[in-house]
Design a protein around this motif. Sequence first.
Motif, PDB file in Angstrom:
ATOM      1  N   LYS A 221     -24.554  -5.294  -8.375  1.00 34.54           N
ATOM      2  CA  LYS A 221     -24.538  -4.346  -9.493  1.00 34.54           C
ATOM      3  C   LYS A 221     -25.938  -4.151 -10.061  1.00 34.54           C
ATOM      4  CE  LYS A 221     -22.606  -3.717 -14.077  1.00 34.54           C
ATOM      5  NZ  LYS A 221     -21.865  -4.371 -15.158  1.00 34.54           N
TER       6      LYS A 221
ATOM      7  N   TYR B 249     -21.901  -1.949  -3.103  1.00 34.45           N
ATOM      8  CA  TYR B 249     -21.291  -1.893  -4.431  1.00 34.45           C
ATOM      9  C   TYR B 249     -19.828  -1.469  -4.343  1.00 34.45           C
ATOM     10  CZ  TYR B 249     -20.497  -0.676  -9.299  1.00 34.45           C
ATOM     11  OH  TYR B 249     -19.979  -0.606 -10.569  1.00 34.45           O
TER      12      TYR B 249
ATOM     13  N   TYR C  67     -21.159 -10.104  -7.207  1.00 37.46           N
ATOM     14  CA  TYR C  67     -20.917  -8.801  -7.827  1.00 37.46           C
ATOM     15  C   TYR C  67     -22.080  -8.428  -8.740  1.00 37.46           C
ATOM     16  CZ  TYR C  67     -19.052  -5.231 -10.900  1.00 37.46           C
ATOM     17  OH  TYR C  67     -18.889  -4.083 -11.628  1.00 37.46           O
ATOM     18  N   GLN C  68     -22.528  -9.362  -9.555  1.00 38.38           N
ATOM     19  CA  GLN C  68     -23.627  -9.102 -10.491  1.00 38.38           C
ATOM     20  C   GLN C  68     -24.916  -8.788  -9.744  1.00 38.38           C
ATOM     21  OE1 GLN C  68     -22.905  -8.842 -13.718  1.00 38.38           O
ATOM     22  NE2 GLN C  68     -24.960  -8.093 -14.044  1.00 38.38           N
TER      23      GLN C  68
ATOM     24  N   ALA D 246     -17.907  -4.369  -3.292  1.00 39.13           N
ATOM     25  CA  ALA D 246     -17.939  -5.464  -4.266  1.00 39.13           C
ATOM     26  C   ALA D 246     -17.081  -5.200  -5.498  1.00 39.13           C
ATOM     27  CB  ALA D 246     -19.380  -5.733  -4.697  1.00 39.13           C
ATOM     28  N   LEU D 247     -16.637  -3.991  -5.685  1.00 34.67           N
ATOM     29  CA  LEU D 247     -15.851  -3.689  -6.882  1.00 34.67           C
ATOM     30  C   LEU D 247     -14.624  -4.585  -7.021  1.00 34.67           C
ATOM     31  CD1 LEU D 247     -16.052   0.196  -7.085  1.00 34.67           C
ATOM     32  CD2 LEU D 247     -17.058  -1.472  -8.641  1.00 34.67           C
TER      33      LEU D 247
ATOM     34  N   LYS E 168     -15.763  -9.182   0.847  1.00 36.02           N
ATOM     35  CA  LYS E 168     -16.964  -9.977   0.594  1.00 36.02           C
ATOM     36  C   LYS E 168     -17.910  -9.909   1.796  1.00 36.02           C
ATOM     37  CE  LYS E 168     -18.664 -14.518  -0.640  1.00 36.02           C
ATOM     38  NZ  LYS E 168     -18.387 -15.817  -1.135  1.00 36.02           N
TER      39      LYS E 168
ATOM     40  N   PRO F 161     -18.194 -13.462  -9.174  1.00 36.06           N
ATOM     41  CA  PRO F 161     -18.981 -12.727 -10.162  1.00 36.06           C
ATOM     42  C   PRO F 161     -20.490 -12.741  -9.889  1.00 36.06           C
ATOM     43  CG  PRO F 161     -18.008 -14.699 -11.135  1.00 36.06           C
ATOM     44  CD  PRO F 161     -17.456 -14.566  -9.758  1.00 36.06           C
TER      45      PRO F 161
ATOM     46  N   ARG G  92     -15.197  -8.498  -8.498  1.00 37.17           N
ATOM     47  CA  ARG G  92     -15.718  -8.704  -9.846  1.00 37.17           C
ATOM     48  C   ARG G  92     -15.317 -10.061 -10.420  1.00 37.17           C
ATOM     49  NH1 ARG G  92     -15.233  -3.484 -13.317  1.00 37.17           N
ATOM     50  NH2 ARG G  92     -14.518  -2.984 -11.258  1.00 37.17           N
ATOM     51  N   ASP G  93     -14.055 -10.415 -10.303  1.00 32.89           N
ATOM     52  CA  ASP G  93     -13.560 -11.671 -10.880  1.00 32.89           C
ATOM     53  C   ASP G  93     -13.628 -12.835  -9.902  1.00 32.89           C
ATOM     54  OD1 ASP G  93     -12.936 -10.283 -13.218  1.00 32.89           O
ATOM     55  OD2 ASP G  93     -10.949  -9.757 -12.490  1.00 32.89           O
TER      56      ASP G  93
END
Length: 190
Positions: A93, A75, A89-90, A78-79, A59, A86, A82-83
């Motif tokens: 992305k 990115y 991550y969004q 950040a993979l 992070k 979010p 994801r959970d």
Amino acid sequence: AKEAKKAEKKAKEEEEEAAELEIVGKLNKVGVAIIVIATILFLTIEITGTNLWGYASAKQAADKYFKMGKYTEAYQEALGMRDKDPEMYQKIKTVMKVQQSINAYQNYERVGYYPDALNALLQGIRKYDDNLSTAIDLEADQDLKKCREQILSNLQSEFGVSESEAYSLLSLDQNSYTDKVVEIGRQKVK
């Protein structure tokens, strides 16, 4: 008879010694339970600590790269989030969707596929428009605009295509678009 008694006595003594050395009995249930619980606790703490440290590290790295404008690296970091995060991550992305077009442009440019490089930039403009409202909601619109500025700069400097010309090209039907992009891309080769 004396020797037989001595031999018998000696054999009996050896059996008793062997019996003393032999482990007989049950395991201490309390001791075994303590060892099992301690092992499980240690493994749980170790796995949890590793996951938390890995997440915190990813992070932090993703945030650092994002602030530096290194969206591809952000990115990749950040993979794994994801959970767990979010929203972050969004955010990354969303910007990466436009950055991906810049990356594709650079790769095509490097190998001399100029029509494909031009197409990548034009698609980046389209992706910018498609993702702008999401970027505004995620407070990533300034980062998205940086990508757009880079795309427009490359369109102008490398292909002589202005913003209005780019939108004109994007409004063409598929066949006309392809013909025009190939034509402009081949002019760069000359």
